[in-house]
Design a protein around this motif. Sequence first.
Motif, PDB file in Angstrom:
ATOM      1  N   SER A 453       0.835  -1.189   0.000  1.00 52.00           N
ATOM      2  CA  SER A 453       0.000   0.000   0.000  1.00 52.00           C
ATOM      3  C   SER A 453       0.877   1.249   0.000  1.00 52.00           C
ATOM      4  CB  SER A 453      -0.915  -0.002   1.223  1.00 52.00           C
ATOM      5  OG  SER A 453      -0.145   0.054   2.410  1.00 52.00           O
ATOM      6  N   ALA A 454       0.294   2.395  -0.185  1.00 52.04           N
ATOM      7  CA  ALA A 454       1.035   3.662  -0.201  1.00 52.04           C
ATOM      8  C   ALA A 454       1.720   3.918   1.132  1.00 52.04           C
ATOM      9  CB  ALA A 454       0.086   4.797  -0.554  1.00 52.04           C
ATOM     10  N   ALA A 455       1.058   3.616   2.235  1.00 51.46           N
ATOM     11  CA  ALA A 455       1.665   3.821   3.558  1.00 51.46           C
ATOM     12  C   ALA A 455       2.871   2.906   3.753  1.00 51.46           C
ATOM     13  CB  ALA A 455       0.627   3.574   4.652  1.00 51.46           C
ATOM     14  N   GLU A 456       2.757   1.672   3.274  1.00 50.85           N
ATOM     15  CA  GLU A 456       3.891   0.754   3.405  1.00 50.85           C
ATOM     16  C   GLU A 456       5.080   1.204   2.557  1.00 50.85           C
ATOM     17  OE1 GLU A 456       1.225  -3.300   4.244  1.00 50.85           O
ATOM     18  OE2 GLU A 456       2.125  -2.923   2.273  1.00 50.85           O
ATOM     19  N   ARG A 457       4.831   1.716   1.369  1.00 46.43           N
ATOM     20  CA  ARG A 457       5.939   2.199   0.531  1.00 46.43           C
ATOM     21  C   ARG A 457       6.601   3.434   1.140  1.00 46.43           C
ATOM     22  NH1 ARG A 457       2.046   1.181  -3.489  1.00 46.43           N
ATOM     23  NH2 ARG A 457       1.705   3.431  -3.780  1.00 46.43           N
ATOM     24  N   LEU A 458       5.827   4.304   1.737  1.00 46.07           N
ATOM     25  CA  LEU A 458       6.401   5.495   2.383  1.00 46.07           C
ATOM     26  C   LEU A 458       7.246   5.111   3.582  1.00 46.07           C
ATOM     27  CD1 LEU A 458       6.637   8.537   2.608  1.00 46.07           C
ATOM     28  CD2 LEU A 458       4.499   8.539   3.930  1.00 46.07           C
ATOM     29  N   ALA A 459       6.796   4.145   4.349  1.00 52.34           N
ATOM     30  CA  ALA A 459       7.586   3.706   5.507  1.00 52.34           C
ATOM     31  C   ALA A 459       8.900   3.063   5.073  1.00 52.34           C
ATOM     32  CB  ALA A 459       6.754   2.719   6.340  1.00 52.34           C
ATOM     33  N   ALA A 460       8.866   2.313   3.986  1.00 53.13           N
ATOM     34  CA  ALA A 460      10.090   1.692   3.489  1.00 53.13           C
ATOM     35  C   ALA A 460      11.084   2.744   3.008  1.00 53.13           C
ATOM     36  CB  ALA A 460       9.754   0.708   2.370  1.00 53.13           C
ATOM     37  N   ARG A 461      10.609   3.805   2.375  1.00 56.02           N
ATOM     38  CA  ARG A 461      11.503   4.869   1.903  1.00 56.02           C
ATOM     39  C   ARG A 461      12.168   5.586   3.074  1.00 56.02           C
ATOM     40  NH1 ARG A 461       9.385   8.947  -2.580  1.00 56.02           N
ATOM     41  NH2 ARG A 461       9.573   6.962  -3.711  1.00 56.02           N
ATOM     42  N   LYS A 462      11.412   5.852   4.117  1.00 58.54           N
ATOM     43  CA  LYS A 462      12.008   6.501   5.287  1.00 58.54           C
ATOM     44  C   LYS A 462      13.042   5.596   5.946  1.00 58.54           C
ATOM     45  CE  LYS A 462       8.102   9.498   6.381  1.00 58.54           C
ATOM     46  NZ  LYS A 462       7.075   9.828   7.400  1.00 58.54           N
ATOM     47  N   ALA A 463      12.798   4.331   5.960  1.00 60.39           N
ATOM     48  CA  ALA A 463      13.752   3.404   6.571  1.00 60.39           C
ATOM     49  C   ALA A 463      15.057   3.358   5.791  1.00 60.39           C
ATOM     50  CB  ALA A 463      13.137   2.007   6.661  1.00 60.39           C
ATOM     51  N   ARG A 464      15.014   3.447   4.475  1.00 65.41           N
ATOM     52  CA  ARG A 464      16.235   3.437   3.678  1.00 65.41           C
ATOM     53  C   ARG A 464      17.057   4.700   3.893  1.00 65.41           C
ATOM     54  NH1 ARG A 464      12.655   1.365  -0.278  1.00 65.41           N
ATOM     55  NH2 ARG A 464      12.607   3.413  -1.323  1.00 65.41           N
ATOM     56  N   SER A 482      26.659  10.983   0.357  1.00 67.62           N
ATOM     57  CA  SER A 482      25.449  10.168   0.449  1.00 67.62           C
ATOM     58  C   SER A 482      24.219  11.000   0.812  1.00 67.62           C
ATOM     59  CB  SER A 482      25.648   9.049   1.481  1.00 67.62           C
ATOM     60  OG  SER A 482      25.861   9.627   2.764  1.00 67.62           O
ATOM     61  N   ASP A 483      24.437  12.129   1.526  1.00 68.90           N
ATOM     62  CA  ASP A 483      23.282  12.951   1.893  1.00 68.90           C
ATOM     63  C   ASP A 483      22.674  13.629   0.689  1.00 68.90           C
ATOM     64  OD1 ASP A 483      24.840  13.965   5.003  1.00 68.90           O
ATOM     65  OD2 ASP A 483      23.642  12.186   4.496  1.00 68.90           O
ATOM     66  N   ASP A 484      23.518  13.876  -0.370  1.00 71.40           N
ATOM     67  CA  ASP A 484      23.013  14.585  -1.540  1.00 71.40           C
ATOM     68  C   ASP A 484      22.450  13.629  -2.578  1.00 71.40           C
ATOM     69  OD1 ASP A 484      25.857  16.786  -1.301  1.00 71.40           O
ATOM     70  OD2 ASP A 484      23.853  16.890  -0.343  1.00 71.40           O
ATOM     71  N   LEU A 485      22.674  12.317  -2.401  1.00 68.76           N
ATOM     72  CA  LEU A 485      22.214  11.385  -3.395  1.00 68.76           C
ATOM     73  C   LEU A 485      20.751  10.968  -3.117  1.00 68.76           C
ATOM     74  CD1 LEU A 485      25.296   9.037  -3.725  1.00 68.76           C
ATOM     75  CD2 LEU A 485      24.605  10.880  -5.262  1.00 68.76           C
ATOM     76  N   ASP A 486      20.106  10.734  -4.189  1.00 73.57           N
ATOM     77  CA  ASP A 486      18.712  10.280  -4.044  1.00 73.57           C
ATOM     78  C   ASP A 486      18.683   8.789  -3.775  1.00 73.57           C
ATOM     79  OD1 ASP A 486      15.810  11.041  -4.449  1.00 73.57           O
ATOM     80  OD2 ASP A 486      16.039   9.314  -5.812  1.00 73.57           O
ATOM     81  N   ASP A 487      17.607   8.339  -3.177  1.00 73.69           N
ATOM     82  CA  ASP A 487      17.457   6.924  -2.870  1.00 73.69           C
ATOM     83  C   ASP A 487      17.546   6.062  -4.120  1.00 73.69           C
ATOM     84  OD1 ASP A 487      17.252   7.574  -0.251  1.00 73.69           O
ATOM     85  OD2 ASP A 487      15.047   7.515  -0.169  1.00 73.69           O
ATOM     86  N   ASP A 488      17.020   6.591  -5.207  1.00 73.00           N
ATOM     87  CA  ASP A 488      17.029   5.805  -6.438  1.00 73.00           C
ATOM     88  C   ASP A 488      18.448   5.679  -6.968  1.00 73.00           C
ATOM     89  OD1 ASP A 488      13.938   7.315  -7.510  1.00 73.00           O
ATOM     90  OD2 ASP A 488      14.327   5.517  -6.295  1.00 73.00           O
ATOM     91  N   ASP A 489      19.299   6.740  -6.754  1.00 76.23           N
ATOM     92  CA  ASP A 489      20.696   6.671  -7.186  1.00 76.23           C
ATOM     93  C   ASP A 489      21.455   5.663  -6.354  1.00 76.23           C
ATOM     94  OD1 ASP A 489      20.692  10.245  -7.736  1.00 76.23           O
ATOM     95  OD2 ASP A 489      20.123   8.594  -9.073  1.00 76.23           O
ATOM     96  N   LEU A 490      21.108   5.605  -5.041  1.00 75.82           N
ATOM     97  CA  LEU A 490      21.806   4.637  -4.180  1.00 75.82           C
ATOM     98  C   LEU A 490      21.482   3.198  -4.592  1.00 75.82           C
ATOM     99  CD1 LEU A 490      21.340   6.302  -0.701  1.00 75.82           C
ATOM    100  CD2 LEU A 490      23.405   6.262  -2.088  1.00 75.82           C
ATOM    101  N   GLU A 491      20.276   3.013  -5.079  1.00 78.90           N
ATOM    102  CA  GLU A 491      19.932   1.668  -5.496  1.00 78.90           C
ATOM    103  C   GLU A 491      20.593   1.318  -6.815  1.00 78.90           C
ATOM    104  OE1 GLU A 491      15.701   1.660  -5.560  1.00 78.90           O
ATOM    105  OE2 GLU A 491      15.493   1.578  -3.381  1.00 78.90           O
TER     106      GLU A 491
END
Length: 491
Positions: A453-464, A482-491
Amino acid sequence: MTTFVDRVVLHMQAGDGGHGCASIHREKFKPFGGPDGGNGGHGGSVSLVVDPQVTTLLDFHFRPHLKAENGKGGAGSNRDGANGHDLVIKVPNGTVVQTLDGEVLADLVGVGTTFEAARGGRGGRGNASLANARRKAPGFAELGEPGDRLDVVLELKSVADVGLVGFPSAGKSSLIAVISAAKPKIADYPFTTLVPNLGVVRVDNHTFTVADVPGLIPGAATGRGLGLEFLRHVERCAVLVHVVDTATLEPGRDPLADIDAIEAELTQYGGLADRPRLVALNKIDVPDGRDLAEIVRPDLEARGFRVFEVSTATREGLKELMFAMAEVVEQSRQAAPPAEPTRIVIRPKAVDDAGFTIDVEEDGSFTVRGVRPERWVRQTNFDNDEAIGFLADRLARLGVEDKLAKVGAKPGDLVRIGEREFDWQPTLYAGVDFVPGNRGTDVRLEEKSTRASAAERLAARKARRQRPTDELEAGGLDADLSDDLDDDDLE
């Protein structure tokens, strides 16, 4: 051809209720959208209403079968069926509604008085109305309830203030023709009057109605002549006037004997002993009639009658008679109790009233009687197993099975509810609480998607974003970058 009818038998049939619809909502990419069957419409009722323009039951003599409109069935997309139109029957003032056994159902007196003789059937519910949190996908719908069917007898009793009684050819029709605007058939042979005639008389500020009843003969109360058919038309009269022929040439006839014979018939018919009487000695324009009237008048006054010598041919003495009628009618109206408004009677249900009773028959079977159980059986489609199970659950919740066990019913015994017979197989036992089943459920409604669900995806993003720095350095990335990189770049 029949021109006046005052007694008919009607065969009434109220409209049946429409069947509910069992339907499932379907659309593109949504093959199972839940139940959407509409409810059936209610059947029309048959009602009787007093209309001042109707004076006879002649119409029902040729059309005795009356039927109201049926309710329409429900349809998919939550479309309810239309209700059937009520059938309103216009009847004359003074109509009495009876059963074939003589039981009085209603006495319709007064313009606008209405009586619902046959009630229309209730429409069945669709599967959309039967769905709830426990039964999410009913695969059945209720049937429409049949309307009432009954045969009734309509009797017309004229509503008049004054009733003219006497032997045939005594001058009753001539009298009502002179004192009112009524135009009855008048001839010099017996039984000229075949139907009651009503006339309105106005005397000063008083207005009253007079009924001319066909001539009575000895034995009329037991069916001789036309008396038995028309004696009921004097039941509602407040005053009775004996019209006596003083110029008759028939042997054995005289005013005293005529009055005694008529009084004997009125007494045998019953219910008229308390009505005041007046005596009109008619045809005094004939010399022999005037002489006989003068002779019998003292004897009649000694009996307590108010006597008037009249002549419908010369109108002699009619004014005094009309004023006497108006006086007695006014006294009767003042003595009558004042009309009270209809009271609304509320009868609360008894605390220990279960809504049904169970009778043990002589053959060992059991009969369940009650409004709700019998209606539920009529609305059940016995070709649908799920509908039968739904009926069993309702009866169990109502307490029918518990009561059957208490009165001694055993598995396999014959149980009757309405017009249906069952071999009882109990599902509720003494000492065990009833737990309703899951009738009407569908596993497709219980399926859950594996997509987060949307809430589950948001919680996963905050955890990463909150991962430790050492984990990032182990991956070959600088902690400051790492602070300037986006989560998608880290993946």
